[in-house]
Design a protein around this motif. Structure first.
Motif, PDB file in Angstrom:
ATOM      1  N   PHE A 192      48.241  29.194  17.717  1.00 28.70           N
ATOM      2  CA  PHE A 192      47.040  29.523  17.812  1.00 28.70           C
ATOM      3  C   PHE A 192      46.847  30.612  17.325  1.00 28.70           C
ATOM      4  O   PHE A 192      45.979  31.116  16.948  1.00 28.70           O
ATOM      5  CB  PHE A 192      47.152  30.466  19.802  1.00 28.70           C
ATOM      6  N   MET A 193      48.398  31.133  16.902  1.00 32.41           N
ATOM      7  CA  MET A 193      48.278  32.410  15.234  1.00 32.41           C
ATOM      8  C   MET A 193      46.740  32.018  14.364  1.00 32.41           C
ATOM      9  O   MET A 193      46.614  32.179  13.793  1.00 32.41           O
ATOM     10  CB  MET A 193      49.727  32.652  14.795  1.00 32.41           C
ATOM     11  N   ALA A 194      47.000  30.445  13.935  1.00 29.94           N
ATOM     12  CA  ALA A 194      46.620  29.566  12.580  1.00 29.94           C
ATOM     13  C   ALA A 194      45.436  30.076  12.726  1.00 29.94           C
ATOM     14  O   ALA A 194      44.266  29.920  12.316  1.00 29.94           O
ATOM     15  CB  ALA A 194      47.627  28.481  12.314  1.00 29.94           C
ATOM     16  N   ILE A 195      45.185  29.262  14.460  1.00 29.68           N
ATOM     17  CA  ILE A 195      43.386  29.235  14.805  1.00 29.68           C
ATOM     18  C   ILE A 195      42.953  30.885  14.558  1.00 29.68           C
ATOM     19  O   ILE A 195      41.671  30.729  14.057  1.00 29.68           O
ATOM     20  CB  ILE A 195      43.787  28.693  16.362  1.00 29.68           C
ATOM     21  N   ALA A 196      43.076  31.640  15.201  1.00 24.54           N
ATOM     22  CA  ALA A 196      42.872  33.537  15.126  1.00 24.54           C
ATOM     23  C   ALA A 196      42.835  33.848  13.963  1.00 24.54           C
ATOM     24  O   ALA A 196      41.546  33.761  13.225  1.00 24.54           O
ATOM     25  CB  ALA A 196      44.301  34.123  15.714  1.00 24.54           C
ATOM     26  N   GLU A 197      43.402  33.401  13.132  1.00 25.46           N
ATOM     27  CA  GLU A 197      43.425  33.444  11.640  1.00 25.46           C
ATOM     28  C   GLU A 197      41.563  32.873  11.212  1.00 25.46           C
ATOM     29  O   GLU A 197      41.173  33.693   9.908  1.00 25.46           O
ATOM     30  CB  GLU A 197      44.801  32.709  10.522  1.00 25.46           C
ATOM     31  N   ARG A 198      41.685  31.667  11.490  1.00 27.27           N
ATOM     32  CA  ARG A 198      40.729  31.272  11.565  1.00 27.27           C
ATOM     33  C   ARG A 198      39.158  31.765  11.929  1.00 27.27           C
ATOM     34  O   ARG A 198      38.129  32.320  11.097  1.00 27.27           O
ATOM     35  CB  ARG A 198      40.728  29.396  11.624  1.00 27.27           C
ATOM     36  N   ARG A 199      39.601  31.846  12.968  1.00 25.83           N
ATOM     37  CA  ARG A 199      38.369  32.790  13.979  1.00 25.83           C
ATOM     38  C   ARG A 199      37.791  34.090  13.022  1.00 25.83           C
ATOM     39  O   ARG A 199      36.367  34.458  12.825  1.00 25.83           O
ATOM     40  CB  ARG A 199      38.792  32.941  15.015  1.00 25.83           C
ATOM     41  N   ARG A 200      39.227  35.000  12.644  1.00 22.84           N
ATOM     42  CA  ARG A 200      38.949  35.707  12.092  1.00 22.84           C
ATOM     43  C   ARG A 200      37.650  35.836  10.429  1.00 22.84           C
ATOM     44  O   ARG A 200      37.155  36.998  10.008  1.00 22.84           O
ATOM     45  CB  ARG A 200      39.354  36.597  11.387  1.00 22.84           C
ATOM     46  N   LYS A 201      37.399  34.521   9.993  1.00 21.77           N
ATOM     47  CA  LYS A 201      36.658  34.460   8.571  1.00 21.77           C
ATOM     48  C   LYS A 201      35.419  33.967   9.299  1.00 21.77           C
ATOM     49  O   LYS A 201      34.858  32.942   9.216  1.00 21.77           O
ATOM     50  CB  LYS A 201      36.784  33.361   8.128  1.00 21.77           C
ATOM     51  N   GLN A 214      46.617  40.481  15.845  1.00 20.68           N
ATOM     52  CA  GLN A 214      47.740  40.712  14.734  1.00 20.68           C
ATOM     53  C   GLN A 214      47.157  42.354  15.681  1.00 20.68           C
ATOM     54  O   GLN A 214      47.954  42.887  15.352  1.00 20.68           O
ATOM     55  CB  GLN A 214      47.034  40.788  13.373  1.00 20.68           C
ATOM     56  N   LYS A 215      45.978  42.523  16.303  1.00 17.97           N
ATOM     57  CA  LYS A 215      45.996  44.100  16.178  1.00 17.97           C
ATOM     58  C   LYS A 215      46.705  43.792  17.937  1.00 17.97           C
ATOM     59  O   LYS A 215      46.634  44.930  18.311  1.00 17.97           O
ATOM     60  CB  LYS A 215      44.043  44.246  16.680  1.00 17.97           C
TER      61      LYS A 215
END
Lengths: 447, 169
Positions: free
Chosen positions: A222-231, A244-245
């Motif tokens: 899910f970290m990889a997914i979250a990274e995408r969603r931040r963008k 991360q927060k």
């Protein structure tokens, strides 16, 4: 083999800072049999929510441990709960998950019961040549020993020797309130049900909810997914917290009597919480303290069969033990009655994204549960080491937040998010020992 | 049925077969590319034994993505190597049949229903499970290519004993 004393399975020595649980607790079929008898059948279990049987003659079928139960609202609107088993030959009388029926007719020989459980027909009774002894017997569905509700949640016990429900719930009532007081007109279960099984012991899901430590590894994808969603890529409609927060907040755990427990942590992005948009209304109704707690992520356990969880959105998740190594889970998503359509949709997207069997967390959880169950096949090892995080920060009784909330936990833990306390697992195991010990010694569960 | 309609239905059936084959062959990019960027991918839940949820905005779904981004997320997950549920990846074989038009196809839109099974072998558990159900598709002609604009997948055996993902459906 043979079962040892209950106490020998949980190495609980607070003075030495030791809390360890024996692997057999999850894998010994004999212990499982005793758990059904001395835990599930001798204490309160969560059954359903009143809105599921809102109208006269509504019913819903469920289980207490392995005992089939039907919860019904009779023609007058009274709620009853009965063993879902015909008095004649034992077949389940209500064969559907839920429905509405004035009469329940057993499909085997046609004995019929009304919605209050009363037997209204024994087929061909007049020509049966029944003896007087048969006529002297009661033929109604057997009511379960105890039935009571709190804030719309219905609980039942197969044993009459249990404390009154509210006394039994104790401070867990606060965590139920945080779920059920979110809507000005009350809360309802959102239609659609999710039921799945995993190849692991029932206590694994119970513990998993009290285990913030697994999240960034088991759900690492899910970290990889979250990274995408931040963008701004991917299913951004799910509005998940930025992980991360999340690592920079406070975490805590409370141990309550009767095996109940809760972990909580603060949130870095309260605006992403489903409850956030209604906070002003909620504050005016239940006060600022409860409103603040509703924003916190919480995962409370009603021992033995319910998770009152709100890491993502508020859910009620039940564990039904099938065998020592197979468990059925059911997740119900709750939402405010009369919720605005866009908020309801956002709530659903958040749930589906994460804690659904097709989401980003649950498939990983149930897979690692199966890994554990295989691992328990290892011989020559005894106690697991997964209960010690946070013990060094544990204090007896209530800490500052608990005092502020008017709670009286047996013990409290607080720390930085990455402390990832495991102490939330202690209360269930302490109650496990107490109930198993009482059962094995032939004592009542509640003296 | 006119020759044109037969050709359109054949084009639709071809797309459905490729969708299934790409999943089984783990051609994830090609699979995602079959979907329109603004596609709707929906797997409703059952509300009880015989009824499905009908509105993903008010009722629970097993999966609901408005937009291809939700499907891309799933591929990122598979490729991350960090999802226990996909380590190792189940091996799957889809069969798609009983493809019938839901309406008369035209050169802009084809609506089809299908029946499907997915036999999935989970090496970790040394165990197979058959997921099965039916699906409804709306295909749209975009830039001269047929794309999946809507897919609604009904999972008939929804008491789920294994982790599910897009490759099991």
């Amino acid at each position: 083999m043979g079962v040892l004393s209950a106490r020998s399975y949980v190495d609980d020595r607070p003075a030495d800072g030791v809390f360890r649980v024996h692997r057999d607790v999850y894998s010994d079929p004999e212990l499982f049999e005793l758990e059904m008898k001395y835990i599930f059948e001798r204490t309160w279990n969560f059954l359903t929510v009143e809105t599921q049987i809102a109208k006269p003659n509504d019913y819903i079928t469920t289980f207490i441990g392995r005992t089939p139960v039907v919860v019904m609202r009779d023609a007058k609107g009274n709620i009853g709960a009965f063993l879902n088993s015909c008095r004649h030959k034992g077949a389940t009388v209500c064969r559907f998950e839920k429905g509405n029926a004035k009469f329940h007719v057993c499909l085997y020989h046609g004995w019929a019961y009304d919605a209050s459980g009363k037997n209204v027909s024994i087929k061909q009774r007049e020509s049966a040549d029944y003896p007087a002894a048969f006529d002297a017997e009661n033929h109604d569905l057997i009511p379960i020993a105890k039935l009571a509700s709190y804030k719309g949640l219905i609980f039942g016990s197969l044993s009459p020797d249990v404390p009154p429900l509210e006394e039994h719930l104790g401070d867990l009532k606060f965590f139920i309130d945080l779920h059920m007081e979110q809507g000005a007109q009350g809360m309802e279960i959102i239609p659609g049900r999710v039921a799945y099984t995993y190849r692991g012991n029932w206590k694994m899901q119970l513990e998993n909810g009290q285990d913030p430590y697994h999240v960034d590894t088991a759900h690492g994808s899910f970290m990889a997914i979250a990274e995408r969603r931040r963008k701004g890529q991917g299913n951004t409609a799910a509005q998940e917290q930025d992980w991360q927060k999340r690592n920079n907040v406070q975490i805590g755990a409370y141990e309550f009597p009767h095996g109940h427990t809760s972990v909580w942590h603060d949130v870095a992005e309260p605006e992403r919480r489903a409850v956030y948009a209604s906070l002003d209304e909620i504050k005016s109704r239940v006060g600022p303290l409860k409103a603040e707690w509703m924003v916190r992520m919480r995962n409370a356990v009603f021992f033995p069969n319910l998770q009152i969880a709100d890491q993502i959105v508020p859910i009620l998740r039940t564990f039904r033990p099938i065998s020592v190594g197979v468990t059925e889970l059911r997740s119900n998503v709750i939402g405010p009655i009369g919720e605005a359509p866009e908020k309801r949709a956002a709530r659903l997207r958040q749930f589906e994204d994460f804690v659904n069997p097709g989401g980003y967390a649950t498939p990983d959880d149930i897979t690692v549960f199966a890994d554990c169950q295989v691992g328990f096949g290892a011989t020559g090892v005894d106690f697991l080491q997964g209960y010690s995080r946070g013990i060094g920060a544990s204090q007896q009784g209530a800490n500052e937040e608990a005092i502020e909330a008017g709670l009286h936990p047996v013990s409290s833990v607080k720390g930085h998010r990455t402390q990832n306390t495991e102490t939330g697992t202690h209360a269930p195991f302490r109650e496990w020992v107490r109930l198993m010990e009482a059962g094995m010694a032939g004592r009542k569960a509640y003296p | 049925m006119s020759l044109n309609e037969v050709e359109l239905l054949a084009a639709g059936a071809d797309l459905l077969a490729r969708e299934a084959a790409y999943l089984d062959e783990r051609r994830w990019d090609e699979w995602v590319a079959l979907f329109a960027p603004d596609c709707v991918y929906w797997v409703p839940t059952w509300t009880a034994e015989g009824t499905l949820t009908t509105n993903p905005q008010t009722e629970l779904s097993l999966m609901y993505f408005a937009g291809r981004g939700g499907l891309e997320d799933r591929i990122v997950r598979i490729r991350s190597g960090r999802s226990p549920a996909a380590l190792p990846l189940p091996r799957t074989t889809h069969m798609v049949g009983n493809i019938l038009p839901l309406e008369k196809p035209n050169s802009e839109r084809i609506r089809l229903r299908s029946s499907w099974t997915c036999n999935a072998f989970f090496p970790l558990m040394n165990s197979s499970h058959t997921f099965f159900g039916r699906a409804e598709y709306e295909l749209a002609l975009r830039g001269g290519v047929w794309s999946i604009a809507k897919k609604k997948t009904i999972l008939e055996n929804d008491r789920i004993p294994m982790p599910i993902d897009i490759y099991c459906l």
